[in-house]
Write an enzyme that holds these catalytic residues in place. Structure first.
Site, PDB file in Angstrom:
ATOM      1  N   GLU A   1      11.365  -7.602 -22.002  1.00 10.98           N
ATOM      2  CA  GLU A   1      10.979  -8.685 -21.105  1.00 10.98           C
ATOM      3  C   GLU A   1      11.333 -10.055 -21.694  1.00 10.98           C
ATOM      4  OE1 GLU A   1       6.894  -8.086 -19.990  1.00 10.98           O
ATOM      5  OE2 GLU A   1       7.329  -6.218 -18.929  1.00 10.98           O
TER       6      GLU A   1
ATOM      7  N   GLU B   1       8.534   1.211 -17.457  1.00 11.64           N
ATOM      8  CA  GLU B   1       7.074   1.203 -17.626  1.00 11.64           C
ATOM      9  C   GLU B   1       6.415   1.198 -16.259  1.00 11.64           C
ATOM     10  OE1 GLU B   1       5.475  -1.988 -19.903  1.00 11.64           O
ATOM     11  OE2 GLU B   1       6.701  -1.600 -21.683  1.00 11.64           O
TER      12      GLU B   1
END
Length: 470
Positions: free
Chosen positions: A127, A274
Site C-alpha cells: 500500500e 487481503e
C-alpha cells in the site's frame, strides 16, 4: 494490513436498488484459489516447521508472507504449498535504486529456494501509494529491477511481480461503472498498470467489505457485506450497466476493472491479496464478531470456489488471500487489529468455518470433530458465571461433573467449565456463536476431556451447577 483510514471509500451514489491466476508454471492448479496471509505479530508464534505442518493439516495450498522469511521458505520446501513473498517498504529504496541489489535479493530469496519451494509471486511494498507516498517514485523501478533479475534466472514466467494497493486508490467506487483511480496517483499508477499488462501480472488489491460497511452504515446493508443471500429488491444495481451486485466484494473488484478500463488497461486481472472480517472489536466496532467473521469468510470461500466471477467478468473469478491465518495479538489498538485471524497462535480455531462441500480446502470445518473448552487466563469467578449459565439457561448436561460422578475430577472450575461448554456446544450442533460464553471459550480440534461423556442424559437444572467448583 493498513489502518482502516486507508479503506475509506467515498460514495457519491447512494441510491442502490435495495433501495486462477496461474503463476507457477505447468504444475499450478487450475482455477481460482483461496490462500491465507501469515502475519508474525504473534506473542507465541509456532515454530516455522510447525506452521508448515499446520498448513498441510488444514489443506491450505497458497500463502502470502509479508517478507521473505528464510526459515518459512526452507520449511515449505517439497510441500507443494505456493507462496507469495514480499519486499517490505523499508527495502524499496535499496532495491529501487540498484539493479545489483535487486539481483542479489532475487538470488537470496528466490533462486536459493525455487523450485523446491513453489514461489509464485513477489509483492513489492505494501500500500505504498496511500501509506508512504514519498516512496512511490521507487515502486516501479523496484518492480522492474526484480523482474529483470527473474528474467536473468529464467523465472519470469513462473513468478509474477506486482504491488498491493489499498481500496482507497479508487474513488467513487459505487456504482462500479463510475469508479476511477485517484487522479493524484495516475502518473504513478498508469506505468505500473502498463508493466503488469506487459508482464501478465495481476493487480493486487486489499479489499475489505468490513470497512465499506462500517463507514457507510445505512447505505450498505450488512447482508451484502457478508455475502449473505439477498432478495432481488436488495441487490445493488449499477444504473449505467444494469449489472446486479449481491455482495460488496464483487462490486469492489469490478470498480478496479472499470478504473483500469478508464486508463485503457483491459488485460490485467485482479488478485485480492487481503480480505477478511474481524472476530472481535471494541465498543465502536459492534459488528466485529465471531459470527460475522465466520459468515464472511465461509461465504467468501464458497463464492470463490463457485467460480461465479463478478457481474462484469463472470468468466474470471478472482483468487483471494484471507487476512489472516493467526490472530496477531501484539498488534496495536483498536481491538479489531489483533482479531482478524482464523486461528489463535496456539493453532486452535477462533471459530469454525462452514465450508462443507467445497473440496478439501481447510480441515477447519464442521465435518471435523471439534470441542469447546474454557480459555486460559480468566479468573474463577468469570468462569463460574459462564458455567452457571451453561448448566442453567443453556441446559447443558452437567450431571457428570457433580461430586462422585465420572467427570468431577479434577475438581476445578476450569475443568468443569470446559465440560459444560462442550456439552452446550455439541447440543447446539456446533452452530456459530455456541462456543463463546462472553469470550471465555474457544474451539479446539483436540479433545481435552478424558472422562466419559454422556450428553444424552437428561439436562440438569441450574441449581446443581450454582455451587462453586473450586
Amino acid at each position: 494490513m493498513a489502518n482502516s483510514n486507508n479503506f475509506i471509500l467515498l460514495i457519491s451514489f447512494l441510491s442502490f436498488s435495495f433501495l486462477s491466476i496461474s503463476t507457477s508454471g505447468e504444475t499450478e492448479q487450475k482455477g481460482p484459489f483461496v490462500g491465507v496471509n501469515i502475519g508474525t505479530d504473534v506473542e507465541n508464534m509456532p515454530a516455522t516447521s510447525d506452521i508448515v505442518s499446520f498448513l498441510q493439516l488444514q489443506k491450505i495450498t497458497h500463502v502470502r508472507l509479508y517478507d521473505a522469511n528464510p526459515d518459512i521458505l526452507k520449511s515449505l520446501s517439497g510441500t507443494k504449498i505456493r507462496v507469495i513473498i514480499s519486499v517490505p517498504n523499508n527495502q524499496l529504496l535499496a532495491i529501487g535504486s540498484s539493479n545489483t541489489t535487486a539481483a542479489s535479493w532475487i538470488q537470496r530469496n528466490v533462486v536459493a529456494y525455487y523450485p523446491q519451494t513453489l514461489i509464485t509471486g513477489i509483492s513489492v511494498g505494501d500500500e505504498v501509494l496511500t501509506t508512504v507516498y514519498s516512496s512511490a517514485p521507487l515502486l516501479l523501478p523496484a518492480m522492474e529491477s526484480l523482474y529483470n533479475a527473474l528474467v536473468s534466472s529464467n523465472l519470469h514466467q513462473q513468478i509474477k511481480v506486482s504491488t498491493p494497493h489499498a481500496a482507497s486508490i479508487i474513488l467513487d467506487p459505487f456504482p462500479p461503472s463510475q469508479a476511477f483511480f485517484n487522479q493524484t496517483l495516475v502518473d504513478v499508477l498508469l506505468p505500473i498498470l502498463q508493466f503488469l499488462s506487459k508482464t501478465e501480472s495481476p493487480l493486487m488489491m486489499n479489499l475489505y467489505p468490513y470497512y465499506v460497511f462500517m463507514q457507510n452504515k445505512g447505505v450498505v446493508p450488512l447482508d451484502n457485506a457478508l455475502f449473505k443471500p439477498v432478495t432481488p429488491n436488495k441487490e445493488m444495481v449499477d444504473p449505467n450497466t444494469l449489472l446486479h451486485y449481491t455482495n460488496v466484494l464483487d462490486a469492489m473488484i469490478d470498480s478496479a476493472y472499470f478504473s483500469m478500463k478508464n486508463l485503457n488497461v483491459t488485460d490485467v486481472v485482479v488478485l485480492v491479496t487481503e480480505t477478511g472480517w474481524p472476530s472481535k472489536g471494541d465498543s465502536k466496532e459492534p459488528y466485529a464478531t465471531k459470527d460475522n467473521a465466520d459468515t464472511y469468510n465461509s461465504n467468501l470461500i464458497k463464492h470463490v470456489f463457485d467460480h461465479s466471477g463478478t457481474p462484469l467478468h463472470p468468466e474470471a473469478t478472482s483468487s483471494v488471500f484471507i487476512y489472516e491465518l493467526f490472530n496477531e495479538d501484539l498488534r496495536s489498538p483498536p481491538v479489531s487489529e489483533a482479531n482478524w485471524g482464523l486461528f489463535y497462535g496456539n493453532t486452535t480455531a477462533v471459530y469454525l468455518l462452514h465450508v462443507s462441500g467445497i473440496g478439501t480446502f481447510l480441515a477447519n470445518d464442521t465435518t471435523n470433530q471439534t470441542y469447546c473448552i474454557a480459555m486460559d487466563g480468566f479468573d474463577s469467578k468469570t468462569l463460574q458465571a459462564a458455567l452457571d449459565w451453561a448448566c442453567g439457561p443453556g441446559r447443558a448436561n452437567c450431571s457428570e461433573i457433580q461430586p462422585g460422578e465420572s467427570c468431577y475430577k479434577p475438581n476445578n472450575v476450569k475443568n468443569h467449565a470446559s465440560y459444560a461448554f462442550d456439552s452446550y456446544y455439541q447440543k447446539e450442533g456446533k452452530s456459530p456463536g455456541s462456543c463463546d460464553f462472553k469470550g471465555v471459550a474457544m474451539i479446539t480440534t483436540t479433545d481435552p476431556i478424558t472422562c466419559p461423556r454422556n450428553y444424552m442424559q437428561s439436562h440438569v437444572p441450574a441449581t446443581i451447577c450454582s455451587q462453586p467448583h473450586l
